[in-house]
Motif scaffolding. Structure first.
Motif, PDB file in Angstrom:
ATOM      1  N   UNK A  96      23.676 109.698 -96.941  1.00 55.87           N
ATOM      2  CA  UNK A  96      22.810 108.531 -96.984  1.00 55.87           C
ATOM      3  C   UNK A  96      23.618 107.335 -96.491  1.00 55.87           C
ATOM      4  N   UNK A  97      23.003 106.485 -95.674  1.00 55.51           N
ATOM      5  CA  UNK A  97      23.731 105.399 -95.028  1.00 55.51           C
ATOM      6  C   UNK A  97      22.985 104.089 -95.204  1.00 55.51           C
ATOM      7  N   UNK A  98      23.734 102.981 -95.308  1.00 51.40           N
ATOM      8  CA  UNK A  98      23.085 101.672 -95.423  1.00 51.40           C
ATOM      9  C   UNK A  98      23.969 100.579 -94.866  1.00 51.40           C
ATOM     10  N   UNK A  99      23.346  99.459 -94.539  1.00 47.75           N
ATOM     11  CA  UNK A  99      24.028  98.278 -94.033  1.00 47.75           C
ATOM     12  C   UNK A  99      22.990  97.241 -93.646  1.00 47.75           C
ATOM     13  N   UNK A 100      23.430  96.045 -93.335  1.00 46.25           N
ATOM     14  CA  UNK A 100      22.537  94.949 -92.959  1.00 46.25           C
ATOM     15  C   UNK A 100      22.760  94.549 -91.502  1.00 46.25           C
ATOM     16  N   UNK A 101      21.695  94.116 -90.843  1.00 40.65           N
ATOM     17  CA  UNK A 101      21.828  93.592 -89.489  1.00 40.65           C
ATOM     18  C   UNK A 101      22.408  94.617 -88.531  1.00 40.65           C
ATOM     19  N   UNK A 128      25.014  96.306 -88.940  1.00 38.01           N
ATOM     20  CA  UNK A 128      25.428  97.472 -89.727  1.00 38.01           C
ATOM     21  C   UNK A 128      24.245  98.366 -90.063  1.00 38.01           C
ATOM     22  N   UNK A 129      23.043  97.783 -90.198  1.00 43.96           N
ATOM     23  CA  UNK A 129      21.832  98.598 -90.362  1.00 43.96           C
ATOM     24  C   UNK A 129      21.588  99.422 -89.112  1.00 43.96           C
ATOM     25  N   UNK A 130      21.785  98.789 -87.943  1.00 41.73           N
ATOM     26  CA  UNK A 130      21.630  99.515 -86.685  1.00 41.73           C
ATOM     27  C   UNK A 130      22.645 100.649 -86.589  1.00 41.73           C
ATOM     28  N   UNK A 131      23.878 100.399 -87.047  1.00 39.79           N
ATOM     29  CA  UNK A 131      24.893 101.451 -87.040  1.00 39.79           C
ATOM     30  C   UNK A 131      24.504 102.595 -87.969  1.00 39.79           C
ATOM     31  N   UNK A 132      23.984 102.270 -89.143  1.00 42.09           N
ATOM     32  CA  UNK A 132      23.549 103.306 -90.080  1.00 42.09           C
ATOM     33  C   UNK A 132      22.475 104.181 -89.454  1.00 42.09           C
ATOM     34  N   UNK A 133      21.492 103.541 -88.817  1.00 42.86           N
ATOM     35  CA  UNK A 133      20.411 104.288 -88.177  1.00 42.86           C
ATOM     36  C   UNK A 133      20.932 105.112 -87.001  1.00 42.86           C
ATOM     37  N   UNK A 134      21.833 104.533 -86.231  1.00 40.93           N
ATOM     38  CA  UNK A 134      22.401 105.207 -85.069  1.00 40.93           C
ATOM     39  C   UNK A 134      23.131 106.483 -85.495  1.00 40.93           C
ATOM     40  N   UNK A 135      23.994 106.361 -86.489  1.00 38.67           N
ATOM     41  CA  UNK A 135      24.770 107.518 -86.941  1.00 38.67           C
ATOM     42  C   UNK A 135      23.857 108.590 -87.518  1.00 38.67           C
ATOM     43  N   UNK A 136      22.890 108.183 -88.338  1.00 41.99           N
ATOM     44  CA  UNK A 136      21.964 109.159 -88.914  1.00 41.99           C
ATOM     45  C   UNK A 136      21.182 109.877 -87.821  1.00 41.99           C
ATOM     46  N   UNK A 137      20.749 109.143 -86.808  1.00 36.57           N
ATOM     47  CA  UNK A 137      19.985 109.761 -85.720  1.00 36.57           C
ATOM     48  C   UNK A 137      20.817 110.785 -84.961  1.00 36.57           C
ATOM     49  N   UNK A 138      22.096 110.464 -84.730  1.00 37.34           N
ATOM     50  CA  UNK A 138      22.968 111.414 -84.023  1.00 37.34           C
ATOM     51  C   UNK A 138      23.145 112.705 -84.830  1.00 37.34           C
ATOM     52  N   UNK A 139      23.182 112.578 -86.159  1.00 37.42           N
ATOM     53  CA  UNK A 139      23.410 113.749 -87.005  1.00 37.42           C
ATOM     54  C   UNK A 139      22.157 114.600 -87.156  1.00 37.42           C
ATOM     55  N   UNK A 140      21.007 113.963 -87.306  1.00 37.43           N
ATOM     56  CA  UNK A 140      19.760 114.716 -87.453  1.00 37.43           C
ATOM     57  C   UNK A 140      19.344 115.326 -86.113  1.00 37.43           C
ATOM     58  N   UNK A 141      19.505 114.555 -85.050  1.00 37.56           N
ATOM     59  CA  UNK A 141      19.150 115.048 -83.724  1.00 37.56           C
ATOM     60  C   UNK A 141      20.294 115.859 -83.123  1.00 37.56           C
ATOM     61  N   UNK A 142      21.040 115.214 -82.253  1.00 33.28           N
ATOM     62  CA  UNK A 142      22.229 115.836 -81.678  1.00 33.28           C
ATOM     63  C   UNK A 142      23.132 114.723 -81.188  1.00 33.28           C
ATOM     64  N   UNK A 143      24.422 115.016 -81.152  1.00 31.04           N
ATOM     65  CA  UNK A 143      25.387 114.076 -80.583  1.00 31.04           C
ATOM     66  C   UNK A 143      25.669 114.493 -79.148  1.00 31.04           C
ATOM     67  N   UNK A 144      26.424 115.577 -78.967  1.00 33.81           N
ATOM     68  CA  UNK A 144      26.679 116.089 -77.614  1.00 33.81           C
ATOM     69  C   UNK A 144      26.367 117.572 -77.467  1.00 33.81           C
TER      70      UNK A 144
END
Length: 204
Positions: free
Chosen positions: A57-62, A64-80
């Motif tokens: 689970x990830x969280x942050x503001x501004x 850092x919120x974008x970073x939380x969403x970015x990292x979660x998306x890479x893990x649920x979807x795919x990175x490389x």
């Protein structure tokens, strides 16, 4: 020429700004090198959490919120690599929950309330705050600890009040928010890469 146009930054000055930013960025990258073992430790804890069927689970503001969403998306979807999805959830994305909690309970509770509902022993919270002083991120870390979750932090130089609440915290050696955020997403990409390389072949 309009007065508005005459107030624009000249091209040469813009280049000076860009060059200074790049030099600052490179200096922080160099300063981060001794902390790479901590990055490896963060990745190891995330890998172990997934192996034990825990969730990230990830969280942050501004930013850092974008970073939380970015990292979660890479893990649920795919990175490389094509591989199975990994259980990651950014607590910054449910606008109905965020606005209801902020309206009814206060903004400090927007992540903590979600963790109280969703967090389980054995899960992991990645708390991201450039200052380490964000009240809602600190409150989330407190709730995560109460729920026997692992708490990892990404912060700036001092770690702020978030630091003592973390099982492991990486404090980027900078006081400049843009440079800290640039390192946070770099670290996030490294974490995704390590997790994917370690666990990515275990099913699809």
């Amino acid at each position: 020429m309009s007065s508005q146009s005459s107030d624009l930054l000249p091209v040469n000055d813009a280049l000076t700004v860009a060059e200074a930013a790049l030099r600052d960025h490179a200096a922080v990258v160099t300063a981060l090198m001794p902390l790479l073992p901590t990055v490896a430790d963060l990745a190891a804890r995330m890998v172990e959490t997934i192996r034990r069927d825990g969730r990230l689970l990830l969280c942050g503001n501004g930013g850092s919120a974008a970073d939380a969403q970015h990292i979660a998306a890479e893990l649920v979807g795919r990175f490389e690599r094509d591989r199975r999805p990994f259980p990651a959830l950014a607590l910054t994305t449910d606008t109905s929950a965020l606005t209801a909690i902020a309206n009814d309970l206060g903004y400090t509770e927007v992540f903590a309330r979600q963790l109280a509902a969703l967090g389980r022993p054995g899960d992991l919270l990645l708390a991201i705050s450039t200052s380490g002083q964000s009240p809602n991120v600190i409150r989330a870390a407190e709730v995560a600890r109460d729920r026997q979750m692992t708490v990892l932090g990404l912060t700036g130089r001092t770690g702020g009040a978030l630091l003592p609440l973390c099982d492991l915290c990486l404090c980027v050696p900078s006081d400049a928010t843009p440079r800290i955020q640039e390192m946070h997403i770099f670290i996030g990409h490294v974490l995704c890469d390590v997790i994917e390389r370690t666990l990515g072949e275990a099913g699809r």
